[in-house]
Design a protein around this motif. Structure first.
Motif, PDB file in Angstrom:
ATOM      1  N   GLN A  15       0.885  -1.201  -0.043  1.00 46.91           N
ATOM      2  CA  GLN A  15      -0.036  -0.198  -0.058  1.00 46.91           C
ATOM      3  C   GLN A  15       0.807   1.020   0.109  1.00 46.91           C
ATOM      4  O   GLN A  15       0.477   2.126  -0.576  1.00 46.91           O
ATOM      5  N   GLU A  16       1.707   1.165   0.803  1.00 47.63           N
ATOM      6  CA  GLU A  16       2.650   2.463   0.933  1.00 47.63           C
ATOM      7  C   GLU A  16       3.353   2.667  -0.568  1.00 47.63           C
ATOM      8  O   GLU A  16       3.531   3.691  -0.885  1.00 47.63           O
ATOM      9  N   ILE A  17       3.851   1.715  -1.241  1.00 43.92           N
ATOM     10  CA  ILE A  17       4.559   1.609  -2.579  1.00 43.92           C
ATOM     11  C   ILE A  17       3.532   2.439  -3.578  1.00 43.92           C
ATOM     12  O   ILE A  17       3.684   3.231  -4.064  1.00 43.92           O
ATOM     13  N   ILE A  18       2.302   1.806  -3.521  1.00 40.82           N
ATOM     14  CA  ILE A  18       1.226   2.295  -4.542  1.00 40.82           C
ATOM     15  C   ILE A  18       1.039   3.816  -4.115  1.00 40.82           C
ATOM     16  O   ILE A  18       0.794   4.475  -5.191  1.00 40.82           O
ATOM     17  N   ARG A  19       0.746   4.117  -2.855  1.00 38.60           N
ATOM     18  CA  ARG A  19       0.528   5.517  -2.452  1.00 38.60           C
ATOM     19  C   ARG A  19       1.666   6.236  -3.090  1.00 38.60           C
ATOM     20  O   ARG A  19       1.501   7.543  -3.479  1.00 38.60           O
ATOM     21  N   PHE A  39      12.858   7.362  -4.534  1.00 42.75           N
ATOM     22  CA  PHE A  39      11.542   6.667  -4.290  1.00 42.75           C
ATOM     23  C   PHE A  39      12.167   5.252  -3.324  1.00 42.75           C
ATOM     24  O   PHE A  39      11.494   4.968  -2.356  1.00 42.75           O
ATOM     25  N   LEU A  40      13.018   4.407  -3.826  1.00 42.31           N
ATOM     26  CA  LEU A  40      13.303   3.313  -2.914  1.00 42.31           C
ATOM     27  C   LEU A  40      14.125   3.563  -1.733  1.00 42.31           C
ATOM     28  O   LEU A  40      13.953   3.063  -0.603  1.00 42.31           O
ATOM     29  N   GLY A  41      14.888   4.753  -1.728  1.00 46.76           N
ATOM     30  CA  GLY A  41      15.457   5.270  -0.367  1.00 46.76           C
ATOM     31  C   GLY A  41      14.475   5.645   0.560  1.00 46.76           C
ATOM     32  O   GLY A  41      14.543   5.221   1.848  1.00 46.76           O
ATOM     33  N   MET A  42      13.407   6.496   0.063  1.00 51.54           N
ATOM     34  CA  MET A  42      12.333   6.754   0.952  1.00 51.54           C
ATOM     35  C   MET A  42      11.592   5.640   1.551  1.00 51.54           C
ATOM     36  O   MET A  42      11.118   5.535   2.601  1.00 51.54           O
ATOM     37  N   LEU A  43      11.313   4.566   0.545  1.00 50.11           N
ATOM     38  CA  LEU A  43      10.621   3.337   1.074  1.00 50.11           C
ATOM     39  C   LEU A  43      11.392   2.894   2.011  1.00 50.11           C
ATOM     40  O   LEU A  43      10.972   2.129   3.073  1.00 50.11           O
ATOM     41  N   PHE A  44      12.806   2.496   1.994  1.00 56.58           N
ATOM     42  CA  PHE A  44      13.583   1.818   2.873  1.00 56.58           C
ATOM     43  C   PHE A  44      13.595   2.680   4.267  1.00 56.58           C
ATOM     44  O   PHE A  44      13.399   1.903   5.151  1.00 56.58           O
ATOM     45  N   ILE A  45      13.660   3.914   4.303  1.00 59.06           N
ATOM     46  CA  ILE A  45      13.434   4.729   5.514  1.00 59.06           C
ATOM     47  C   ILE A  45      12.099   4.312   6.298  1.00 59.06           C
ATOM     48  O   ILE A  45      12.183   4.195   7.456  1.00 59.06           O
ATOM     49  N   SER A  46      11.016   4.675   5.262  1.00 61.04           N
ATOM     50  CA  SER A  46       9.640   4.438   6.077  1.00 61.04           C
ATOM     51  C   SER A  46       9.750   2.934   6.347  1.00 61.04           C
ATOM     52  O   SER A  46       9.000   2.717   7.575  1.00 61.04           O
ATOM     53  N   SER A  47       9.996   1.974   5.865  1.00 60.35           N
ATOM     54  CA  SER A  47      10.177   0.665   6.446  1.00 60.35           C
ATOM     55  C   SER A  47      10.780   0.246   7.351  1.00 60.35           C
ATOM     56  O   SER A  47      10.380  -0.402   8.570  1.00 60.35           O
ATOM     57  N   PHE A  48      12.028   0.901   7.510  1.00 62.37           N
ATOM     58  CA  PHE A  48      12.934   0.913   8.833  1.00 62.37           C
ATOM     59  C   PHE A  48      12.176   1.462   9.807  1.00 62.37           C
ATOM     60  O   PHE A  48      11.879   0.818  11.127  1.00 62.37           O
ATOM     61  N   ASP A  49      11.500   2.793   9.828  1.00 64.83           N
ATOM     62  CA  ASP A  49      10.728   3.498  10.646  1.00 64.83           C
ATOM     63  C   ASP A  49       9.511   2.406  11.293  1.00 64.83           C
ATOM     64  O   ASP A  49       9.426   2.359  12.324  1.00 64.83           O
ATOM     65  N   ARG A  50       8.940   1.793  10.215  1.00 68.85           N
ATOM     66  CA  ARG A  50       7.675   1.118  10.547  1.00 68.85           C
ATOM     67  C   ARG A  50       8.061  -0.074  11.411  1.00 68.85           C
ATOM     68  O   ARG A  50       7.428  -0.328  12.353  1.00 68.85           O
ATOM     69  N   THR A  51       9.150  -0.736  10.997  1.00 72.65           N
ATOM     70  CA  THR A  51       9.606  -1.992  12.023  1.00 72.65           C
ATOM     71  C   THR A  51       9.893  -1.541  13.432  1.00 72.65           C
ATOM     72  O   THR A  51       9.385  -2.292  14.371  1.00 72.65           O
ATOM     73  N   GLN A  52      10.467  -0.462  13.588  1.00 72.10           N
ATOM     74  CA  GLN A  52      10.749   0.066  15.040  1.00 72.10           C
ATOM     75  C   GLN A  52       9.438   0.430  15.556  1.00 72.10           C
ATOM     76  O   GLN A  52       9.252   0.081  16.846  1.00 72.10           O
ATOM     77  N   LYS A  53       8.425   0.991  14.867  1.00 70.88           N
ATOM     78  CA  LYS A  53       7.167   1.276  15.603  1.00 70.88           C
ATOM     79  C   LYS A  53       6.334  -0.068  16.027  1.00 70.88           C
ATOM     80  O   LYS A  53       5.573  -0.211  16.639  1.00 70.88           O
ATOM     81  N   ASP A  88       3.574  10.366   2.475  1.00 77.01           N
ATOM     82  CA  ASP A  88       3.766   9.692   1.292  1.00 77.01           C
ATOM     83  C   ASP A  88       4.056  10.130  -0.056  1.00 77.01           C
ATOM     84  O   ASP A  88       4.222   9.644  -1.006  1.00 77.01           O
ATOM     85  N   GLN A  89       3.627  11.530  -0.025  1.00 76.68           N
ATOM     86  CA  GLN A  89       3.890  12.334  -1.562  1.00 76.68           C
ATOM     87  C   GLN A  89       5.167  12.699  -1.305  1.00 76.68           C
ATOM     88  O   GLN A  89       5.557  13.173  -2.526  1.00 76.68           O
ATOM     89  N   LEU A  90       5.976  12.726  -0.409  1.00 74.08           N
ATOM     90  CA  LEU A  90       7.221  13.207  -0.251  1.00 74.08           C
ATOM     91  C   LEU A  90       8.264  12.303  -0.478  1.00 74.08           C
ATOM     92  O   LEU A  90       8.429  11.214   0.215  1.00 74.08           O
ATOM     93  N   PHE A  91       9.033  12.432  -1.612  1.00 69.55           N
ATOM     94  CA  PHE A  91      10.164  11.272  -1.657  1.00 69.55           C
ATOM     95  C   PHE A  91      11.487  12.198  -1.944  1.00 69.55           C
ATOM     96  O   PHE A  91      12.393  11.034  -2.201  1.00 69.55           O
ATOM     97  N   CYS A  92      11.618  13.418  -2.331  1.00 67.09           N
ATOM     98  CA  CYS A  92      12.884  13.799  -2.486  1.00 67.09           C
ATOM     99  C   CYS A  92      13.753  14.306  -1.436  1.00 67.09           C
ATOM    100  O   CYS A  92      13.335  14.492  -0.388  1.00 67.09           O
ATOM    101  N   PRO A  93      15.055  14.282  -1.733  1.00 69.59           N
ATOM    102  CA  PRO A  93      15.905  14.678  -0.457  1.00 69.59           C
ATOM    103  C   PRO A  93      15.884  16.143  -0.019  1.00 69.59           C
ATOM    104  O   PRO A  93      16.336  16.418   0.973  1.00 69.59           O
ATOM    105  N   SER A  94      15.090  17.127  -0.670  1.00 67.89           N
ATOM    106  CA  SER A  94      15.369  18.480  -0.273  1.00 67.89           C
ATOM    107  C   SER A  94      14.073  19.003  -0.673  1.00 67.89           C
ATOM    108  O   SER A  94      13.471  18.685  -1.808  1.00 67.89           O
ATOM    109  N   CYS A  95      13.517  20.094  -0.092  1.00 65.48           N
ATOM    110  CA  CYS A  95      12.325  20.730  -0.338  1.00 65.48           C
ATOM    111  C   CYS A  95      12.361  21.137  -2.005  1.00 65.48           C
ATOM    112  O   CYS A  95      11.190  21.317  -2.661  1.00 65.48           O
ATOM    113  N   TRP A  96      13.409  21.903  -2.270  1.00 64.92           N
ATOM    114  CA  TRP A  96      13.479  22.458  -3.516  1.00 64.92           C
ATOM    115  C   TRP A  96      13.144  21.439  -4.722  1.00 64.92           C
ATOM    116  O   TRP A  96      12.617  21.598  -5.456  1.00 64.92           O
ATOM    117  N   GLU A  97      13.815  20.466  -4.546  1.00 62.57           N
ATOM    118  CA  GLU A  97      13.652  19.077  -5.406  1.00 62.57           C
ATOM    119  C   GLU A  97      12.413  18.416  -5.536  1.00 62.57           C
ATOM    120  O   GLU A  97      11.621  18.416  -6.498  1.00 62.57           O
TER     121      GLU A  97
END
Lengths: 311, 552
Positions: A216-220, A245-259, B382-391
């Motif tokens: 669901q997170e990936i889809i959103r 995209f993948l980096g952010m998913l990794f971070i959110s997954s890591f965060d999720r496991t902790q929670k 869920d909408q934000l995936f970039c490393p900075s606000c500008w990007e």
């Protein structure tokens, strides 16, 4: 050098006939696929949802009423017995047994077919390549097609490929009655009673639950990229975006496991999943298991004693 | 800094009552150096009903994570029932304290609701029959008995939230700590929570920005700001002091409205469907434009959508969106609001007529619809995936193929519009909820869409962030579609309201008529007016407090 027992020169007429049949079937398949895609486009987006393994666990059948530990403990060795078969005939019988098992386990045919379809591309390549590439055997039958004199079709190679395909299909279909007729936790309890470590069981349970959350997170996140015009291309910009995209998913997954871990701690978790006394294996479960193991042994014995179409 | 009104602590000492929690000079700093709590001294007695309030990032969540031993003590002390926390006490304590976090998915880690709810009681070592009874009772209390053996991923957000609450209640906790329990819930589900919390006998600590929800649940308010306790007094004192509320970003009086009380509007239309048609249909495949009608930007006619699993999403939707309109889209959780938004964005392909500027949408137009219709999702994370606000803000314009100069100009303008100028190099992940929401809006604004869809823009925002957001949205000169349960935002921003129920648009009328529509509750069970009496009482309190402090 091995000498073939029989060389059959396939006539040009028959070759063209076979080719035409293959082309016709492919065209028919392509047209029906396109038609289905077109109908789907009209009304719906493709269903990318992850199928649940235990979707039919609530039904009742011979397999549903079987203690999971006993069921897995017998069907699993049965699959190994099937792997040991050598004759395509007895492999075909094993496939028929699997088909009947699906029928008697009240599981929708589509599930089995989807499982086979997923493997079929790879296995069909076997059927196509192995007959032309298998080593020559003493006394075997060889087919020579027009224009392909240097690439003979070895019948033994074809039978070998067919045996592999039949075995693979028989086992793949057997997975449904084995794992799909009890709820996942019960099935895993069964594995646990057979000696699989608890830590692995818990990891599988958590993974199974959170696959859907991460999906669901990936889809959103992907939707939010699409509404801002993202289209995947083969360029640097796409790679950079996918990296983010993948980096952010990794971070959110890591965060999720902790929670999740914290939520478990808050409800008294101390390293062990709580379970009540595990269900007992009854006599009738053991009888079913014995029956199934006997069936596997019978197939193996017949395969060795009465080898129909041996390789 | 204020002098803390410590009446509660003094009372506790005078009564000789043992504190349930006693915190003394508790401080906590995160590994990144952020000082989250500073010298917190607080006494919580058995039976207290505390509203823990403050701006986003004021340290509320960090404080409650200490109460359950999830964060280690760095400095200061924390006593539970007069004892210092040690591993044995911690294990016992956790079984008596139920914490409900914001995201219900974190609580539902088993494969059926039954197992999820049974997890806590089983860890307490209760007998099987007792656990079974508890699970069934708690799930019945939150109205989920029919889903007892379903996995959580088959549930809607509201159902998940209720299931998570049932899992906490099943532990029969002595202390209940709730973090934003009603964020993103419709009024009906909010009421379920409220009724259950009213019936709760133990100690209650609720973090929420919705003071109207807290009004008749809490008797004590602890106000946090920058990791300090700024106030610790009765809840009535908190809501009656508008200045203190404003100072801590809690002043919700900007949203004083009397939803449901205004019955002056004629109700002739309350039971009518207002499906405006600008087209006539010769058959299912043809349509002709009515010449006199001003062409709307978006139009749906007899539009249906089914999910891939064949579940009905939208049924026979008829809708026009004209230039400059602000439309509120309301309905219970699961009514189809977000699905309709996804259809308007071209993400879902439905059946029926979908016209864009009067033309039936074709494949090519659908592919480019994102340039004209922008979306701000419910969870901005869920909408934000970039490393900075500008990007982040530049992503859309870059996808549009604009020149570097144009992109830079648009980014600067969008960030300025949402009051985030100077944030260009900040990492979105490290920003507060309110800032991230504004950043998500900027990311959509930079594409300069004709229509902007906002899904629950006020969820989880503190009142100050909400007020700021209101100002920003008010200044947007574009067509807006608001998906929200927030009556104040509906009233302030929209001139037309669509009510959805079970995938259908059941009402399409002026917002003033919607606000006076008393019959909606009979249809979809949504009572948008239940907070009105709290509001009236708070207004009275503030009025009397104001008079008391006015010099004669």
């Amino acid at each position: 050098m091995p000498v073939p027992g029989k060389i059959i020169h396939v006539s040009g007429f028959l070759t063209v006939g076979i080719l035409l049949l293959v082309i016709l079937l492919s065209v028919q398949g392509f047209i029906s696929f396109k038609r289905r895609s077109k109908n789907k486009n009209k009304a719906e987006t493709p269903d990318w949802s992850i199928p649940t393994l235990d979707a039919y666990a609530d039904s009742t059948s011979f397999f549903h009423n079987w203690d999971p530990a006993a069921k897995i403990g017998s069907l699993f060795p049965y699959c190994f017995l099937i792997i040991s078969l050598k004759s395509p005939f007895w492999c075909a019988i094993a496939l028929i047994v699997s088909i009947f098992s699906i029928f008697f386990s009240n599981i929708a045919w589509q599930r089995g077919l989807r499982r086979l379809a997923a493997m079929s591309g790879f296995l069909l390549m076997f059927l196509l390549i192995v007959p032309f590439s298998s080593p020559a055997r003493q006394g075997e039958t060889v087919l020579i097609f027009p224009l392909l004199q240097s690439l003979p079709f070895h019948l033994s190679g074809f039978l070998l490929a067919l045996t592999i395909v039949l075995k693979a299909f028989a086992i793949a279909l057997m997975i449904e009655p084995m794992l799909g007729t009890s709820s996942l936790p019960l099935t895993l309890q069964g594995f646990s009673r057979l000696g699989l470590p608890q830590a692995i069981i818990q990891m599988i349970l958590l993974t199974h639950r959170y696959i859907f959350v991460f999906q669901q997170e990936i889809i959103r996140m992907y939707l939010s990229m699409r509404v801002r015009g993202f289209t995947a291309r083969t360029d640097l910009a796409t790679m950079r975006t996918m990296g983010n995209f993948l980096g952010m998913l990794f971070i959110s997954s890591f965060d999720r496991t902790q929670k999740v871990y914290e939520a478990m701690l808050c409800r008294g978790y101390h390293g062990i999943y709580p379970t009540f006394a595990l269900p007992q294996t009854r006599i009738r479960d053991l009888a079913k298991s014995g029956l199934w193991i006997l069936l596997g042994i019978l197939l193996l014995v017949l395969d060795r004693v009465v080898p129909v179409l041996p390789l | 800094m204020h002098q803390i009104n410590s009446r509660y602590r003094e009372d506790a000492e005078q009564d000789g009552h043992e504190s349930l929690f006693a915190l003394d000079r508790l401080s906590f700093t995160y590994p990144d150096g952020k000082e989250a709590l500073r010298e917190i001294s607080l006494s919580i007695r058995r039976g207290d009903h505390i509203a823990l309030v403050g701006k986003n990032g004021s340290g509320k969540s960090t404080l409650v994570r200490h109460l359950n031993g999830l964060l280690p003590l760095q400095s200061g002390s924390l006593h539970y029932q007069g004892k210092t926390l040690d591993p044995t006490l911690l294990a016992d304590m956790r079984l008596n304290i139920g914490i409900l976090f914001q995201d219900p998915d974190n609580h539902l880690f088993c494969n059926t609701l039954y197992e999820d709810v049974a997890f806590g009681p089983m860890n307490k070592g209760l007998a099987r029959e007792e656990v079974d009874q508890l699970v069934k009772r708690c799930l019945a209390d939150v109205g989920l008995s029919h889903l007892i053996y379903k996995p959580a991923h088959h549930l809607s957000y509201g159902q998940k939230k209720r299931a998570a609450f049932a899992a906490i209640l099943a532990m029969q906790p002595e202390v209940l700590i709730l973090d934003e329990p009603t964020a993103n819930l419709d009024p009906k589900q909010e009421l379920i929570f409220k009724e259950l919390l009213r019936a709760f006998q133990g100690t209650l600590i609720i973090i929420d920005h919705d003071l109207l929800f807290l009004y008749d649940l809490c008797d004590r308010a602890v106000v946090l700001a920058d990791g300090h306790i700024h106030h610790d007094y009765s809840f009535q004192e908190l809501v009656s002091q508008q200045n203190a509320l404003r100072e801590h970003g809690l002043d919700f009086t900007f949203r004083f409205t009397c939803c449901g009380n205004d019955h002056s509007h004629p109700q002739t239309s309350s039971h009518q469907h207002h499906h405006h048609h600008t087209h006539e249909h010769g058959g299912r495949d043809s349509h002709t434009l009515i010449a006199d009608e001003k062409t709307p930007i978006l139009e749906l006619q007899h539009f249906n959508y089914c999910y891939p699993d064949k579940t009905t999403g939208i049924i026979d939707a008829n809708l026009i969106v004209k230039r400059g309109e602000t439309i509120a889209l309301v309905g219970e959780n699961g009514a189809g609001k977000s699905t309709l938004a996804a259809c308007l964005l071209g993400l879902h392909h439905g059946e029926g007529f979908f016209l864009f500027h009067g033309e039936q949408l074709n494949q090519d137009m659908r592919r480019n619809l994102w340039k004209q219709v922008g979306m701000v999702f419910q969870n901005s994370a869920d909408q934000l995936f970039c490393p900075s606000c500008w990007e982040e803000v530049a992503f859309g314009p870059q996808q549009m193929g604009l020149s570097k100069k144009e992109v830079e100009m648009r980014v600067a303008e969008a960030l300025n519009n949402v009051r985030l100028s100077g944030y260009e190099k900040r990492v979105p992940l490290n920003m507060s909820g309110g800032e991230r929401k504004r950043l998500a809006i900027a990311a959509a604004l930079s594409m300069q869409p004709e229509v902007l869809i906002l899904d629950e823009p006020t969820a989880s925002l503190d009142p100050q962030s909400q007020e700021l957001l209101l100002g920003i949205l008010n200044n947007l000169n574009m067509t807006r579609i608001l998906i929200t349960h927030d009556m104040f935002f509906i009233r302030e921003l929209s001139n037309r309201t669509l009510v959805m129920h079970q995938g259908r648009i059941i009402r399409d009328y002026p917002t003033s008529t919607f606000l006076a529509d008393d019959h909606l509750q009979d249809i979809n069970g949504l009572d948008y007016t239940y907070k009105s009496h709290c509001l009236d009482q708070i207004m009275d309190l503030q009025y009397h407090n104001g008079r008391k402090h006015t010099p004669v």
